[in-house]
Design an enzyme around this catalytic site. Structure first.
Site, short mmCIF file in Angstrom:
data_model
loop_
_atom_site.label_atom_id
_atom_site.label_comp_id
_atom_site.label_asym_id
_atom_site.label_seq_id
_atom_site.Cartn_x
_atom_site.Cartn_y
_atom_site.Cartn_z
N ARG A 1 -11.82 -16.76 -3.56
CA ARG A 1 -10.45 -17.21 -3.42
C ARG A 1 -10.22 -18.05 -2.15
NH1 ARG A 1 -5.78 -14.88 -0.79
NH2 ARG A 1 -3.87 -15.75 -1.69
N GLN B 1 -8.21 -5.74 -7.90
CA GLN B 1 -8.50 -7.14 -8.19
C GLN B 1 -9.81 -7.63 -7.53
OE1 GLN B 1 -5.43 -8.39 -9.92
NE2 GLN B 1 -5.23 -6.19 -9.69
N ARG C 1 -13.52 -21.64 -5.80
CA ARG C 1 -12.80 -21.72 -7.09
C ARG C 1 -12.15 -23.09 -7.26
NH1 ARG C 1 -6.78 -19.64 -6.31
NH2 ARG C 1 -6.75 -19.49 -4.06
N GLU D 1 -9.29 -10.30 -22.02
CA GLU D 1 -10.57 -10.87 -21.58
C GLU D 1 -11.69 -10.64 -22.58
OE1 GLU D 1 -8.60 -8.90 -19.81
OE2 GLU D 1 -7.82 -10.22 -18.26
N SER E 1 -4.85 -19.81 -11.00
CA SER E 1 -5.63 -19.17 -9.93
C SER E 1 -7.11 -19.48 -10.04
CB SER E 1 -5.43 -17.66 -9.97
OG SER E 1 -4.07 -17.34 -9.80
N PHE F 1 -12.26 -9.01 -13.84
CA PHE F 1 -11.74 -8.85 -15.20
C PHE F 1 -12.72 -9.39 -16.24
CE2 PHE F 1 -7.56 -9.37 -12.78
CZ PHE F 1 -7.49 -8.02 -12.52
#
Lengths: 321, 273
Positions: free
Chosen positions: A173, A127, A16, A64, A43, A89
């Site tokens: 992540r 998540q 990311r 979203e 993030s 999401f």
């Protein structure tokens, strides 16, 4: 490009992070690049772009579906539009909009999901995106890419921007090891043979590529020659490389940080069945995980080199049976 | 293409459009006459008077855009685009048939001049916002119009997009609510009432204009006033009659999604004149 010997894995940045950095570079090069985010820019790392190009960054708030629609509208009007959020999401909440607003009219939108898989750790399953590859691959015409490291991510973000049509990129992540030299080239629909091998092929993408490299080293110590293929291009798949691996090594392990019955593995199995059937084993998630440290989760849910080694031994034994 | 601000000429075009709608849906034996007929004056005024567009250059960058978010009213859009010169009039009666460019809901793969493929309700305003933002980035005065149904605004995404456009002051878009008060299962007030409708849009920081959606001078004025409004998107709450122009279809929930029979078609065409 395939290595004969082992690869020294040095830790790099998160995929990311590489996405956010490359997006900023693209923004500097092309004023038609625009970005939408849904209150996660710090993030998803689109914050780098937002800071330098506030007039081309659209904060959509926690909405979203609307974000995907706005991105599709920007793309329809000629912009190189990126929309970004956590994979779970943007794919799940934006799926209908991706279907009717993007895939069906073949809108030139770039969708980047971050925080995919279980390696997000402590936040837990709500998540964790473990269905995103399945959802993305179900949409006709959508290119689906899952890079393993920062080098690949940067190049895929650039490839996506230049591709005429919708693209989904899955990023993660945590920091991940660097697999590739900076001069490695990537092509949509082409696998990269990371390591040569003749007894079994381990096919993986995302952070499982590093585990596959470690597994190949462990197998090498046992006298087993394992080929490692990075299938970063989940759709389209490199059916030729897959068929060649099936033919030449006769045994395949597919490993992914995704639900095992709806991700990369089943797509590879289809390609193998249609070309050169051979024994296969599948490493992935059976169901939703839980909170915990990323390393602890990868251990508990069996996404480690040791699990790949076990699967390789098993699939080789089936070959010889 | 005829371009006129003459009310009688626009009314004449509206009659032609109504005839097309009845004929093509009857021929298809399925489709949505009620919500097509309710939108006729609004869209005729847009396409033949208000919007800046050129059927000979459908992808001209400076064009105004229209999106039919309530995609099931495709027959009114197809009839108007055909009469404007985008697509063949003589193929309108192929609506919904295999191989026709006139798909059941608007589909850009078959008609590239369409601004969006629609049919899944709730999505059009988001798309229009994206187009409006792109125009602003390009320094273009192009405007984007999007029609939604009254039942359609029950969709959550409508209010996500309403909140965005109000907050971000996307003043180059206009939403038109075709407030014909009927949805598939019955009257909107009985299914899930959308009142107080004007207050909802006002509270999302939109410029709200209520009007009779069949009164062409009122429609012309509303679009003119919308174009003069800066700092806010505009929504037209257009009070319309479902099935307008055909007495036995007017305010009749049956004709939301049922085609007229041959006898009903003939009676309708006679009435439209």
């Amino acid at each position: 490009m395939a290595q004969k010997t082992k690869i020294e894995l040095k830790m790099g940045v998160a995929t990311r992070e590489a996405f956010g950095q490359e997006l900023l570079e693209l923004g500097r090069e092309n004023k038609d690049v625009v970005v939408c985010d849904a209150d996660l820019s710090k993030s998803t790392m689109t914050a780098y772009f937002a800071k330098e190009f506030p007039e081309r960054f659209f904060e959509c708030g926690i909405a979203e579906a609307n974000m995907v629609g706005i991105g599709a509208g920007l793309a329809s009007a000629g912009k190189i539009a990126f929309v970004s959020s956590f994979s779970c999401f943007v794919l799940n909440k934006g799926f209908e909009q991706l279907r009717v607003g993007v895939a069906y009219p073949h809108t030139n939108l770039k969708i980047v999901g971050t925080h995919s898989g279980i390696s997000i750790g402590e936040d837990g399953p709500s998540q964790m995106s473990v269905e995103d590859i399945s959802l993305a691959c179900s949409l006709p015409g959508l290119i689906v890419l899952a890079p393993a490291d920062e080098v690949c991510t940067r190049k895929l973000v650039r490839l996506a921007a230049g591709h005429a049509g919708p693209v989904f990129i899955r990023t993660g992540r945590p920091k991940v090891p660097i697999i590739y030299n900076g001069d490695q080239t990537f092509e949509i629909g082409k696998a990269v043979e990371v390591l040569e091998g003749s007894d079994v092929t381990i096919m993986a993408n995302g952070l499982l590529v590093a585990e596959a490299v470690k597994a190949a080293e462990l197998l090498d110590a046992e006298g087993v020659s394992a080929r490692v293929l990075d299938l970063f291009s989940v759709k389209p798949l490199d059916r030729e490389a897959i068929a060649r691996a099936a033919r030449e090594t006769g045994a395949i392990v597919v490993a992914e940080e995704h639900l095992v019955d709806s991700g990369l593995g089943v797509r590879v199995a289809q390609a193998v069945a249609e070309s050169c059937p051979c024994p296969m084993e599948f490493i992935g998630l059976e169901t939703y995980a839980e909170s915990g440290s990323p390393d602890g989760l990868l251990d508990k849910y069996g996404l480690r080199a040791a699990n790949l080694v076990d699967a390789a031994r098993k699939v080789i034994s089936r070959k010889r049976a | 293409m005829t371009r006129t601000n003459n009310v009688e000429q626009l009314q004449a075009i509206a009659r032609t459009i109504r005839r097309h709608i009845i004929e093509m849906i009857a021929e298809a034996k399925s489709g949505h006459p009620g919500g097509s007929l309710s939108a006729v004056e609004l869209l005729v005024t847009l396409y033949f008077d208000v919007m800046r567009h050129d059927p000979a250059q459908p992808h001209w960058a400076g064009r105004d855009r229209f999106l039919l978010s309530k995609g099931h009213a495709a027959p009114v859009l197809y009839s108007i685009m055909a009469e404007a010169g985008y697509t063949p009039v003589d193929q309108l009666n192929t609506l919904r048939k295999l191989g026709s460019i006139y798909q059941g809901h608007p589909d850009r793969r078959f008609i590239p001049a369409l601004e969006a493929s629609t049919g899944s309700l709730g999505e059009g305003i988001s798309l229009a916002i994206g187009m409006g933002l792109a125009a602003k980035l390009d320094g273009s005065d192009s405007r984007t119009y999007v029609m939604v149904g009254d039942g359609e605004i029950q969709e959550g995404q409508i209010w996500e997009s309403a909140m965005f456009a109000g907050y971000h002051k996307v003043d180059n878009i206009v939403a038109i609510v075709d407030y014909n008060r009927i949805q598939l299962d019955g009257f909107v007030k009985d299914i899930m009432d959308v009142e107080p409708i004007a207050a909802k849009w006002l509270s999302f920081n939109w410029n709200v204009i209520e009007l009779d959606g069949h009164d062409i001078p009122a429609i012309q004025k509303a679009f003119h006033d919308a174009a003069q409004t800066k700092g806010k998107p505009t929504v037209l709450i257009a009070h319309t009659i479902k099935g307008k122009g055909v007495s036995f279809m007017e305010n009749n929930p049956k004709f939301h999604g049922v085609a007229p029979t041959a006898a009903e078609r003939d009676a309708a065409l006679k009435e439209i004149g």
